[in-house]
Design a protein around this motif. Structure first.
Motif, short mmCIF file in Angstrom:
data_model
loop_
_atom_site.label_atom_id
_atom_site.label_comp_id
_atom_site.label_asym_id
_atom_site.label_seq_id
_atom_site.Cartn_x
_atom_site.Cartn_y
_atom_site.Cartn_z
N HIS A 1 0.85 -1.20 0.00
CA HIS A 1 0.00 0.00 0.00
C HIS A 1 0.87 1.23 0.00
O HIS A 1 1.90 1.29 0.69
N GLU B 1 -8.11 8.38 -0.91
CA GLU B 1 -8.54 7.31 -0.03
C GLU B 1 -8.82 7.85 1.38
O GLU B 1 -8.26 7.38 2.37
N ASN C 1 -11.33 4.92 3.23
CA ASN C 1 -11.04 3.50 3.05
C ASN C 1 -9.66 3.40 2.44
O ASN C 1 -9.15 4.37 1.89
N TRP D 1 -6.78 1.22 0.06
CA TRP D 1 -6.60 0.27 -1.04
C TRP D 1 -5.23 -0.38 -0.95
O TRP D 1 -4.22 0.28 -0.73
N TYR E 1 -2.78 -3.72 -2.86
CA TYR E 1 -2.65 -4.80 -3.82
C TYR E 1 -2.27 -6.06 -3.04
O TYR E 1 -1.41 -6.01 -2.15
N HIS F 1 -14.73 -3.72 -10.17
CA HIS F 1 -15.49 -2.68 -9.49
C HIS F 1 -16.95 -2.68 -9.91
O HIS F 1 -17.85 -2.51 -9.06
N SER G 1 -13.82 -5.83 4.46
CA SER G 1 -13.01 -5.64 3.25
C SER G 1 -13.76 -6.11 2.01
O SER G 1 -14.72 -6.90 2.10
N GLN H 1 -12.71 -7.50 -2.00
CA GLN H 1 -11.66 -7.93 -2.91
C GLN H 1 -12.13 -7.77 -4.35
O GLN H 1 -13.28 -8.10 -4.67
N TYR H 2 -11.24 -7.27 -5.19
CA TYR H 2 -11.48 -7.18 -6.63
C TYR H 2 -10.41 -8.04 -7.30
O TYR H 2 -9.23 -7.69 -7.30
N GLU I 1 -7.00 -6.50 -6.10
CA GLU I 1 -7.08 -5.36 -5.18
C GLU I 1 -7.82 -5.76 -3.90
O GLU I 1 -8.71 -6.60 -3.92
N GLN J 1 -9.70 -3.71 -0.62
CA GLN J 1 -10.17 -2.44 -0.09
C GLN J 1 -10.63 -2.66 1.35
O GLN J 1 -11.60 -3.38 1.61
#
Length: 222
Positions: free
Chosen positions: A54, A60, A63, A65, A67, A87, A117, A119-120, A134, A136
């Motif tokens: 991060h 941000e 929140n 973000w 990886y 997203h 959290s 997750q993407y 990702e 979040q």
């Protein structure tokens, strides 16, 4: 963690098969080298410790973000989590409008439902169209290199505490200027000068060799 490789272009990197080393310019800390893996990422289960990177961002405020990067040496616990491909899938699920600057509404909706959290698994904003996993965290702020109210851990399988500290990241104003690291990382990674030799801790003592217990065999043994 290791020093980043120099190239920022996939075409300039030597590679074997599908695993290509490269360094991303914007979203990553300066102390790590990354290997792009073509295999799709899989969702991490709730309450698991996940290795991440991060860097701070003015976008941000409510929140943070990250990886998901196995090998970074820094773990966070993702709590109760929910995963989407990208997203747009989260926007449709939570029925929230999303603009480029305002995905925070999705985080608010997730927090209202008890998630810590999101997750993407396949957000494709990397160079050359590559995708990333990702994470979040919805209950903290990513404006600083070490998001507050987050427990960080390091070591094998998150076995040791991590005192989060920040490294200098991008020179762009307000964007990725400070990246998180553990204060226990080697001094050269943290940008610190080496300790004087008289302050360098001695190597650990060698373990004594195990004693060999033998028994005498009879003379007629063959």
């Amino acid at each position: 963690p290791v020093r980043a490789v120099g190239s920022t272009s996939l075409r300039e990197c030597a590679h074997a098969g599908l695993h290509v080393p490269y360094r991303l310019t914007q979203p990553h800390p300066p102390f790590a080298a990354f290997y792009y893996r073509m295999e799709p990422s899989t969702a991490r289960p709730s309450e698991s410790w996940v290795e991440v990177v991060h860097c701070s961002s003015v976008f941000e405020p409510d929140n943070a973000w990250f990886y998901v990067r196995p090998g970074s040496g820094i773990f966070v616990n993702i709590g109760r989590t929910i995963a989407f491909q990208d997203h747009d899938d989260a926007v449709a699920f939570f029925r929230r409008y999303q603009s480029v600057r305002d995905i925070g509404e999705v985080a608010d909706a997730a927090m209202a439902r008890g998630f810590k959290s999101i997750q993407y698994l396949r957000h494709c904003d990397m160079p050359c169209g590559h995708c990333a996993h990702e994470l979040q965290l919805v209950n903290t702020s990513g404006r600083v290199g070490c998001p507050p109210n987050v427990e960080f851990r390091t070591g094998t399988n998150a076995s040791r505490p991590c005192a989060c500290t920040t490294l200098r990241g991008s020179l762009r104003e307000g964007l990725r200027q400070h990246c998180m690291a553990c204060s226990s990382f080697p001094r050269e990674i943290l940008g610190l000068p080496p300790l004087p030799q008289h302050l360098t801790p001695p190597p650990p003592p060698l373990s004594p060799s195990p004693l060999l217990i033998c028994r005498e065999l009879p003379n007629n043994h063959t």
